[in-house]
Design a protein around this motif. Structure first.
Motif, PDB file in Angstrom:
ATOM      1  N   ASP A   1      11.486  10.227  56.593  1.00  0.00           N
ATOM      2  CA  ASP A   1      12.115  10.532  55.213  1.00  0.00           C
ATOM      3  C   ASP A   1      12.686   8.956  54.791  1.00  0.00           C
ATOM      4  O   ASP A   1      12.627   8.608  53.720  1.00  0.00           O
ATOM      5  CB  ASP A   1      13.654  10.818  55.757  1.00  0.00           C
ATOM      6  N   GLU A   2      12.634   7.820  55.804  1.00  0.00           N
ATOM      7  CA  GLU A   2      12.872   6.570  55.280  1.00  0.00           C
ATOM      8  C   GLU A   2      11.549   6.161  54.636  1.00  0.00           C
ATOM      9  O   GLU A   2      11.551   5.538  53.351  1.00  0.00           O
ATOM     10  CB  GLU A   2      12.821   5.887  56.493  1.00  0.00           C
ATOM     11  N   TRP A   3      10.540   6.420  54.992  1.00  0.00           N
ATOM     12  CA  TRP A   3       9.250   6.144  54.107  1.00  0.00           C
ATOM     13  C   TRP A   3       9.204   6.721  52.923  1.00  0.00           C
ATOM     14  O   TRP A   3       8.630   6.133  51.826  1.00  0.00           O
ATOM     15  CB  TRP A   3       7.872   6.630  55.105  1.00  0.00           C
ATOM     16  N   LEU A   4       9.575   8.123  52.842  1.00  0.00           N
ATOM     17  CA  LEU A   4       9.318   8.677  51.718  1.00  0.00           C
ATOM     18  C   LEU A   4      10.278   8.280  50.523  1.00  0.00           C
ATOM     19  O   LEU A   4      10.054   8.174  49.531  1.00  0.00           O
ATOM     20  CB  LEU A   4       9.898  10.131  51.854  1.00  0.00           C
ATOM     21  N   ALA A   5      11.537   7.573  51.233  1.00  0.00           N
ATOM     22  CA  ALA A   5      12.790   7.246  50.178  1.00  0.00           C
ATOM     23  C   ALA A   5      11.993   5.982  49.522  1.00  0.00           C
ATOM     24  O   ALA A   5      12.175   5.619  48.304  1.00  0.00           O
ATOM     25  CB  ALA A   5      13.775   6.990  51.170  1.00  0.00           C
ATOM     26  N   GLN A   6      11.354   5.118  50.369  1.00  0.00           N
ATOM     27  CA  GLN A   6      10.655   3.906  49.717  1.00  0.00           C
ATOM     28  C   GLN A   6       9.799   4.254  48.616  1.00  0.00           C
ATOM     29  O   GLN A   6      10.005   3.559  47.807  1.00  0.00           O
ATOM     30  CB  GLN A   6      10.029   3.066  50.855  1.00  0.00           C
ATOM     31  N   ILE A   7       8.810   5.124  48.926  1.00  0.00           N
ATOM     32  CA  ILE A   7       7.993   5.572  47.919  1.00  0.00           C
ATOM     33  C   ILE A   7       8.593   6.001  46.732  1.00  0.00           C
ATOM     34  O   ILE A   7       8.465   5.717  45.548  1.00  0.00           O
ATOM     35  CB  ILE A   7       7.087   6.653  48.504  1.00  0.00           C
ATOM     36  N   GLU A   8       9.539   6.857  46.858  1.00  0.00           N
ATOM     37  CA  GLU A   8      10.361   7.378  45.781  1.00  0.00           C
ATOM     38  C   GLU A   8      11.065   6.462  44.763  1.00  0.00           C
ATOM     39  O   GLU A   8      11.002   6.554  43.518  1.00  0.00           O
ATOM     40  CB  GLU A   8      11.483   8.339  46.501  1.00  0.00           C
ATOM     41  N   ALA A   9      11.724   5.208  45.644  1.00  0.00           N
ATOM     42  CA  ALA A   9      12.355   4.231  45.022  1.00  0.00           C
ATOM     43  C   ALA A   9      11.335   3.592  43.990  1.00  0.00           C
ATOM     44  O   ALA A   9      11.489   3.250  42.639  1.00  0.00           O
ATOM     45  CB  ALA A   9      12.894   3.343  45.902  1.00  0.00           C
ATOM     46  N   PHE A  10      10.174   3.322  44.462  1.00  0.00           N
ATOM     47  CA  PHE A  10       9.035   2.755  43.730  1.00  0.00           C
ATOM     48  C   PHE A  10       8.712   3.473  42.782  1.00  0.00           C
ATOM     49  O   PHE A  10       8.535   2.925  41.383  1.00  0.00           O
ATOM     50  CB  PHE A  10       7.971   2.403  44.894  1.00  0.00           C
ATOM     51  N   VAL A  11       8.490   4.848  42.858  1.00  0.00           N
ATOM     52  CA  VAL A  11       8.111   5.595  41.537  1.00  0.00           C
ATOM     53  C   VAL A  11       9.151   5.549  40.666  1.00  0.00           C
ATOM     54  O   VAL A  11       8.868   5.566  39.441  1.00  0.00           O
ATOM     55  CB  VAL A  11       7.820   7.130  42.090  1.00  0.00           C
ATOM     56  N   GLU A  12      10.287   5.610  40.891  1.00  0.00           N
ATOM     57  CA  GLU A  12      11.474   5.396  40.057  1.00  0.00           C
ATOM     58  C   GLU A  12      11.238   4.177  39.111  1.00  0.00           C
ATOM     59  O   GLU A  12      11.420   4.317  37.972  1.00  0.00           O
ATOM     60  CB  GLU A  12      12.698   5.366  40.605  1.00  0.00           C
ATOM     61  N   THR A  13      10.875   3.045  39.690  1.00  0.00           N
ATOM     62  CA  THR A  13      10.941   1.772  38.985  1.00  0.00           C
ATOM     63  C   THR A  13       9.529   2.001  38.079  1.00  0.00           C
ATOM     64  O   THR A  13       9.756   1.524  36.919  1.00  0.00           O
ATOM     65  CB  THR A  13      10.723   0.593  39.902  1.00  0.00           C
ATOM     66  N   ILE A  14       8.581   2.331  38.623  1.00  0.00           N
ATOM     67  CA  ILE A  14       7.281   2.769  37.426  1.00  0.00           C
ATOM     68  C   ILE A  14       7.703   3.537  36.363  1.00  0.00           C
ATOM     69  O   ILE A  14       7.442   3.255  35.078  1.00  0.00           O
ATOM     70  CB  ILE A  14       6.180   3.683  38.158  1.00  0.00           C
ATOM     71  N   ALA A  15       8.361   4.755  36.738  1.00  0.00           N
ATOM     72  CA  ALA A  15       8.930   5.669  35.706  1.00  0.00           C
ATOM     73  C   ALA A  15       9.844   4.962  34.552  1.00  0.00           C
ATOM     74  O   ALA A  15       9.875   5.363  33.309  1.00  0.00           O
ATOM     75  CB  ALA A  15       9.753   6.810  36.177  1.00  0.00           C
ATOM     76  N   GLY A  16      10.501   3.917  34.953  1.00  0.00           N
ATOM     77  CA  GLY A  16      11.329   3.100  34.050  1.00  0.00           C
ATOM     78  C   GLY A  16      10.573   1.899  33.235  1.00  0.00           C
ATOM     79  O   GLY A  16      11.443   1.356  32.357  1.00  0.00           O
TER      80      GLY A  16
END
Lengths: 219, 219
Positions: B61-76
């Motif tokens: 989950d820690e790893w997925l959370a990292q990816i998710e955060a990164f994806v959010e920045t891309i989306a922004g």
DNA sequence: GAATTTACATATTACAAATTTCGTCATTTG
DNA sequence: CAAATGACGAAATTTGTAATATGTAAATTC
């Protein structure tokens, strides 16, 4: 030989194996079982198939060949290429899905073979890919699709539909409404390579799908 | 407590587990190993995590959370929605692919968890799905995309990209040129929902891709 | 002498005993 | 009394061995 031709005995073995596989699965089904059922020694079976997995491979290939033949008839229908593409993907999905439901042991055998030897059905996959490509080319020829690179577009369609066609994925989407989703998937891709309608307005009402036809809404 | 805070010990356990997992894999890594490494009794570990799989779940989950955060920045990012969609899918694919190459044991753990408990990362998947949906809505808002059903289109994109994103599939496409294929996949879908260029000719030269931009050819 | 079987060596699988790990709890320590 | 431990039964894993299956080659049958 006491039995019919060489070929005849092969078929008998495959038929016996098919039944035993359905009942016992790939691990519990033994070559001894096949021999017992056919009232021959197990060594004799090895005159027709070099290994046990050669028997399983033959069964899977037989099944894939059936599907392939069916797909070819769909591809030959006298309807627009877009309709044929949609039907091909949907039928491929249905056949695999149905196999999983009807004959779980056979499907598991198939799944394992692809997992362990991914190149096993390469020839068959190429055939399907060519059907995609030919249909896209037919669509371009008929003025139905834009002049895209048919090879590239066929690859996209192949990759995109993997979730509904790949043996590793089908079990994971079994419970869901795959028919609608698969149909939408193809329609979006097809819409992307389709000619625009001659005089269509650019704005459409919300919820409408892109491309030539109204896409069916998910239920 | 002799150590830092409650929270501190948890982090130590996770760090220790991360290293042991990388080295031994999920089966050979034991809670005893973790305790030994941290010089505490294995019982003490159970004060911080109820079960062994809770530790593994936390790592994933820690790893997925990292990816998710990164994806959010891309989306922004301040670029067209189409570009952001493409970048999101490609980066999700790259991160997973890279994990498989860098830390096979971790990836295998992840793969198994998803196989055994498909709903494990449901929350995370929903987040990604929402990024898709939001980006499609942003594109519609900006006049970049047609007024499609954003939910439907996001589902199509999710399904279509499964071959490049789903943990069960990534190992099967490892050796292939997935970057180009994934890019093409997204571009075809995006092209399908994109507004036509105001005054484009309907005929294009063969090999050209659909939509606003020239699609990069496979190498 | 081609087709089939019996006999045999090798590889897998199945099973039971011994060991290890998992997860809980009463007890100890600082 | 908060924090940590050792002790314990249940569950899982490992180990060693017996049983079975696979695949081959010599022997037999028709």
């Amino acid at each position: 030989m006491q039995n019919g031709s060489q070929n005849e005995t092969q078929k008998l073995i495959l038929e016996a194996a098919k039944g035993l596989l359905r009942r016992y699965g790939p691990d519990k089904m033994t070559v001894m079982d096949i021999a017992r059922l056919l009232k021959m020694s197990h060594a004799n079976v090895y005159r027709f198939f070099r290994t046990k997995s050669e028997i399983l491979d033959a069964l899977i290939d037989e099944w894939l060949a059936q599907i392939e033949a069916f797909v070819e008839t769909i591809a030959g229908r006298e309807v627009p290429a877009s309709e044929r593409l949609e039907a091909v993907v949907l039928e491929l999905h249905r056949k695999r899905r149905q196999k999983l439901l009807d004959d779980a042991e056979f499907y598991e055998t198939y799944r394992r073979v692809i997992e362990l030897r991914p190149d096993f059905a390469e020839k068959r996959r190429e055939k399907i890919f060519n059907v995609f490509r030919k249909l896209i080319e037919a669509g371009i020829e008929a003025g139905e699709f834009k002049a895209v690179d048919s090879n590239e577009a066929a690859n996209v369609l192949k990759d995109a539909s993997a979730i509904f066609l790949h043996p590793l994925m089908i079990p994971t989407v079994l419970k869901e409404d795959t028919e609608t989703r698969a149909r939408n998937l193809v329609r979006y891709i097809v819409a992307g390579i389709s000619m625009e309608p001659p005089k269509a307005a650019t704005k459409r009402r919300a919820g409408s799908a892109p491309g030539r036809r109204q896409l069916q809404k998910a239920v």
